[in-house]
Design an enzyme around this catalytic site. Structure first.
Site, PDB file in Angstrom:
ATOM      1  N   HIS A 200      -8.654  -1.335   5.832  1.00 61.87           N
ATOM      2  CA  HIS A 200      -8.922  -2.647   6.437  1.00 61.87           C
ATOM      3  C   HIS A 200      -9.524  -3.586   5.396  1.00 61.87           C
ATOM      4  CE1 HIS A 200      -9.712  -5.460   9.693  1.00 61.87           C
ATOM      5  NE2 HIS A 200     -10.898  -5.669   9.153  1.00 61.87           N
TER       6      HIS A 200
ATOM      7  N   MET B 238       0.554  -3.048  12.099  1.00 60.48           N
ATOM      8  CA  MET B 238      -0.033  -4.165  12.832  1.00 60.48           C
ATOM      9  C   MET B 238       0.014  -3.997  14.347  1.00 60.48           C
ATOM     10  SD  MET B 238      -1.046  -5.714  10.249  1.00 60.48           S
ATOM     11  CE  MET B 238      -1.752  -7.158  11.042  1.00 60.48           C
TER      12      MET B 238
ATOM     13  N   ASN C 151       0.831  -1.205   0.000  1.00 60.08           N
ATOM     14  CA  ASN C 151       0.000   0.000   0.000  1.00 60.08           C
ATOM     15  C   ASN C 151       0.868   1.259   0.000  1.00 60.08           C
ATOM     16  OD1 ASN C 151      -2.850  -0.688  -0.029  1.00 60.08           O
ATOM     17  ND2 ASN C 151      -2.496  -1.679   1.935  1.00 60.08           N
TER      18      ASN C 151
END
Length: 210
Positions: free
Chosen positions: A112, A93, A17
């Site tokens: 998400h 995380m 990402n």
């Protein structure tokens, strides 16, 4: 001279990402500056991606700090020193505390891999397959103090095939994450996203879309 919109990206793993956002910036499709990468795993691949792209990074090991609040205070100080406009959690995380949530609320988003509020937390792709749902997807939302509970900005659905595996489904979800996250960052940078209570309003040339 107008200040360029300045973002920080939080990531813990491979950083796909992060790479997608950087590629959009470098291609001129996203008018922001990636001012900082925040990573809690010194050996993560995203650290090397940042180095190759010339993006400054704050890389730390949580075990070197007495508690979560202590390293979050250092993160916050770095964000403030760099005048970061938006913090983007893209595969970071770790749960975060009010040390970051409170001062950054409305300027802190997360991507998400599910259609929240379904399947929050870890292993969302596995959760979707285990529950036998027919549709899952991706959500970009503001971060509040809960587990993937903040106001939803955008969602995109994806059908689950009967023979899908975690790996196959995750790969398709990642592709959606890259485009949806980049688009939302652009909308926020343009001032098109407005937070009203627990809802967001996206105002565009085509009108206002809840």
């Amino acid at each position: 001279m107008t200040k360029q919109y300045n973002i920080a990206v939080f990531a813990s793993g491979s950083g796909t990402n992060f790479q997608a956002v950087a590629d959009a910036v470098n291609a001129g499709r996203l008018d922001v500056r990636i001012g900082l990468l925040v990573c809690d795993r010194p050996k993560a691949q995203v650290v090397e991606r940042a180095r190759q792209l010339g993006v400054p990074a704050f890389v730390f090991s949580p075990k070197d700090y007495p508690n979560r609040e202590s390293y979050e205070r250092e993160i916050l100080a770095r964000l403030q020193a760099l005048d970061i406009d938006l913090a983007v959690m893209a595969g970071y995380m770790r749960l975060i505390s009010n040390v970051l949530v409170e001062p950054l609320y409305g300027r802190l988003i997360n991507v998400h891999p599910s259609l929240l509020p379904a399947f929050p937390g870890l292993n969302a792709v596995q959760q979707a397959l285990d529950h036998g749902v027919k549709v899952t997807g991706v959500t970009v939302h503001y971060v509040d103090g809960g587990m993937d509970t903040g106001p939803i900005i955008a969602q995109q659905a994806l059908a689950i095939a009967p023979n899908d595996t975690v790996a196959a489904l995750a790969e398709r979800i990642h592709t959606i994450e890259h485009t949806l996250l980049t688009r939302v960052i652009g909308q926020i940078a343009a001032g098109s996203v407005h937070l009203q209570g627990n809802r967001t309003i996206i105002q565009s040339k085509e009108g206002i879309k809840p």
